[in-house]
Design an enzyme around this catalytic site. Structure first.
Site, PDB file in Angstrom:
ATOM      1  N   GLU A 201       5.825   6.632   3.512  1.00 59.03           N
ATOM      2  CA  GLU A 201       5.712   5.280   2.929  1.00 59.03           C
ATOM      3  C   GLU A 201       7.181   4.628   2.990  1.00 59.03           C
ATOM      4  O   GLU A 201       7.660   3.308   1.959  1.00 59.03           O
ATOM      5  CB  GLU A 201       5.308   5.444   1.914  1.00 59.03           C
ATOM      6  CG  GLU A 201       3.973   5.922   1.172  1.00 59.03           C
ATOM      7  CD  GLU A 201       2.917   4.826   1.479  1.00 59.03           C
ATOM      8  OE1 GLU A 201       2.893   4.080   0.798  1.00 59.03           O
ATOM      9  OE2 GLU A 201       1.989   5.022   1.981  1.00 59.03           O
TER      10      GLU A 201
ATOM     11  N   CYS B  33      10.704  -3.627  -4.409  1.00 55.75           N
ATOM     12  CA  CYS B  33       9.764  -3.414  -3.019  1.00 55.75           C
ATOM     13  C   CYS B  33      10.236  -4.455  -2.241  1.00 55.75           C
ATOM     14  O   CYS B  33      10.063  -4.209  -1.336  1.00 55.75           O
ATOM     15  CB  CYS B  33       8.603  -3.873  -3.648  1.00 55.75           C
ATOM     16  SG  CYS B  33       8.167  -2.512  -5.005  1.00 55.75           S
TER      17      CYS B  33
ATOM     18  N   HIS C 172       5.787   5.086  -6.118  1.00 57.05           N
ATOM     19  CA  HIS C 172       6.523   5.780  -5.365  1.00 57.05           C
ATOM     20  C   HIS C 172       7.207   6.305  -5.962  1.00 57.05           C
ATOM     21  O   HIS C 172       7.936   5.765  -6.650  1.00 57.05           O
ATOM     22  CB  HIS C 172       6.910   4.803  -4.305  1.00 57.05           C
ATOM     23  CG  HIS C 172       6.377   3.751  -3.725  1.00 57.05           C
ATOM     24  ND1 HIS C 172       5.663   2.804  -2.577  1.00 57.05           N
ATOM     25  CD2 HIS C 172       5.424   4.688  -2.050  1.00 57.05           C
ATOM     26  CE1 HIS C 172       4.973   2.516  -2.163  1.00 57.05           C
ATOM     27  NE2 HIS C 172       4.875   3.734  -1.437  1.00 57.05           N
TER      28      HIS C 172
HETATM   29  O1  SUG Z   1       1.909  -0.104  -1.442  1.00 56.27           O
HETATM   30  N1  SUG Z   1       0.583  -2.846  -3.316  1.00 56.27           N
HETATM   31  C1  SUG Z   1       2.004  -2.072  -2.911  1.00 56.27           C
HETATM   32  C2  SUG Z   1       2.805  -2.385  -3.642  1.00 56.27           C
HETATM   33  C3  SUG Z   1       4.222  -1.290  -2.913  1.00 56.27           C
HETATM   34  C4  SUG Z   1       5.586  -1.462  -3.823  1.00 56.27           C
HETATM   35  N2  SUG Z   1       6.454  -1.077  -3.051  1.00 56.27           N
HETATM   36  C5  SUG Z   1       7.190   0.040  -3.405  1.00 56.27           C
HETATM   37  N3  SUG Z   1       7.181   0.581  -4.597  1.00 56.27           N
HETATM   38  N4  SUG Z   1       8.792  -0.017  -2.986  1.00 56.27           N
HETATM   39  C6  SUG Z   1       1.281  -0.195  -2.279  1.00 56.27           C
HETATM   40  O2  SUG Z   1       0.472  -0.064  -3.472  1.00 56.27           O
HETATM   41  C7  SUG Z   1      -1.902  -3.522  -3.892  1.00 56.27           C
HETATM   42  C8  SUG Z   1      -2.632  -4.938  -2.488  1.00 56.27           C
HETATM   43  C9  SUG Z   1      -3.696  -5.241  -2.997  1.00 56.27           C
HETATM   44  O3  SUG Z   1      -4.568  -4.427  -4.096  1.00 56.27           O
HETATM   45  O4  SUG Z   1      -4.184  -6.600  -2.901  1.00 56.27           O
HETATM   46  C10 SUG Z   1      -0.398  -2.865  -3.083  1.00 56.27           C
HETATM   47  O5  SUG Z   1      -0.504  -3.122  -1.559  1.00 56.27           O
END
Ligand code: SUG
Length: 440
Positions: free
Chosen positions: A175, A368, A247
């Site tokens: 990730e 993020c 994460h």
């Molecule tokens: O991968 N949300 C992302 C959020 C990522 C956050 N990134 C870090 N913490 N670095 C994920 O879970 C949700 C999309 C949706 O449900 O429409 C989403 O992909």
């Protein structure tokens, strides 16, 4: 040692930003599934955050939105014919797949890649490995386009090594920088790279998915030619994952010598700190700032995103600045903690709050939204210049967003082929402004 900067490359939020509820284990994504999104406001909020850091004297770059819907995903699922025919058939027969194909999730640039600066790599190049994001379907389709964007921005092979994603298997699930922290005395000096993983190859876990595997982290450290002695692998705690820390960057952030983390973030906190101190020996003295569960319960840390903040060295300030989401100010335990912290004499001297609510409602805070790339002056001058921020560039991008993005999207909109046309037109204009029309 040459002068180096930490350049934040933020993901420019795309016109199809919506609340799909697609990330199991990410509490905000699940909670807000089906809500009305506002892509225009989302992108403007993201651009304002970039402007803030640019005006503070930091270096700021932009990663472009990816093409959405992703027609390759629809074609893989057997849909064919014209774009409109594919969308209409997918809307009827496989609406969940259409939602995945439309996700604007590339906005969370911390997941785009893992980055090691040239000061850490034996071959003296800056390394970037695109993340396969293989745990979630809607994110697993990002990496081919992400790699193409990185290759366009970091073109010079003598300076930059852009690696394609690891194999798309659970043993290699990766990730990106969301599970990676680099610590150092100053950005241009050799540092220590901390890789945080939640699962070993072959291991099956119960509860929420552990998205980062040890094999992926080890593979990246090898490919980036990192020194064995300066690299640390630490396991994320199952308690944190099950509380919603999908994460590590939801419960930990580091910058320079400082590691700011929650008491429950790691499986073995003492062991992790001991390893870090050994790896840092002769380079710098580690400054750990641990937030106790008794002061900030992990549930509050996750809903407020205290740790998903940018930890920044602002020009002219002695101590670090934590750029936190407004939700951290609105949550009693985290606001009180921040007030006590800055009143003390630790390494974090100020907390500044920003509004990135549109992203937050899908589980993405300020940290993020950015990919940190430490670059020497020469490297910075040698990358693609049109993605580097100026006030005028932000103005131009905001004008395109205001003109071409909708202020309201619900899942039914995804079935309308006209929306796909709008998304393409908006992206083409943004790419032109970023000098990246070759990606269209
Ligand atoms: O991968 N949300 C992302 C959020 C990522 C956050 N990134 C870090 N913490 N670095 C994920 O879970 C949700 C999309 C949706 O449900 O429409 C989403 O992909």
């Amino acid at each position: 040692m040459s002068t180096a900067y930490e350049v934040n490359f933020d993901g420019l939020i795309g016109p199809s930003h919506n609340y799909g509820g697609m990330s199991h284990g990410n509490l905000a994504s699940s909670k807000n599934e089906g809500d009305v999104s506002n892509p225009r406001e989302a992108a403007l909020q993201g651009l304002e955050k970039m402007r803030l850091l640019h005006r503070a004297g930091l270096k700021q770059g932009i990663l472009p939105p990816l093409p959405r819907p992703n027609f390759d995903l629809l074609a893989s699922a057997g849909f064919g014919g014209s774009d409109a025919a594919m969308i209409e058939a997918a809307a009827q027969q496989a609406p969940a797949l259409l939602k995945a194909a439309y996700s604007a999730s590339a906005m969370w640039a911390a997941n785009a890649a893992t980055v090691s600066p040239s000061a850490d790599a034996a071959d003296g190049r800056l390394h970037l490995t695109s993340a396969n994001l293989s745990t979630m379907l809607h994110r697993s389709i990002e990496h081919p386009d992400t790699t193409a964007a990185l290759l366009s921005i970091f073109e010079r092979e003598d300076m930059f090594a852009v690696h394609g994603a690891l194999p798309p298997h659970a043993d290699f699930s990766d990730e990106g920088a969301a599970n990676h922290v680099r610590l150092c005395a100053e950005h241009g000096a050799p540092g220590v790279e901390l890789f945080v993983y939640g699962r070993e190859p072959g291991e099956s876990t119960v509860g929420f998915p552990a998205r980062q595997s040890l094999l992926a982290s080890q593979s990246i450290a090898r490919a980036h030619a990192l020194s064995h002695d300066r690299t640390v692998f630490a396991r994320q705690s199952t308690a944190a994952i099950d509380a919603g820390a999908f994460h590590n960057d939801v419960v930990c952030v580091g910058a320079l010598e400082t590691l700011f983390f929650h008491e429950l973030a790691f499986e073995d906190t003492d062991g992790m700190l001991e390893q870090l101190r050994r790896a840092a020996d002769g380079l710098f003295e580690l400054k750990p700032v641990m937030v106790p569960e008794a002061e900030v319960p992990i549930g509050d840390a996750i809903t407020s995103y205290l740790f998903n903040s940018q930890l920044l060295q602002m020009p002219g300030e002695d101590r670090l600045v934590l750029l936190a989401p407004l939700e951290t100010q609105e949550t009693d335990s985290t606001r009180n903690f921040c007030e006590r912290m800055v009143a003390g004499n630790g390494p974090i001297g100020r907390v500044q709050y920003v509004d990135v609510r549109q992203s937050m409602r899908n589980g993405g805070g300020p940290a993020c939204l950015r990919l940190r790339v430490v670059m020497t002056e020469v490297e910075l001058a040698s990358c693609h210049q049109d993605v580097l921020v100026s006030d005028e560039k932000i103005d131009a991008l905001q004008a395109i967003v205001s003109e071409t993005y909708r202020d309201r999207v619900v899942s039914a909109d995804l079935a309308d082929p006209a929306f796909a046309d709008e998304c393409r037109t908006a992206r083409e204009q943004l790419l032109e402004e970023l000098g990246l029309s070759s990606l269209a």
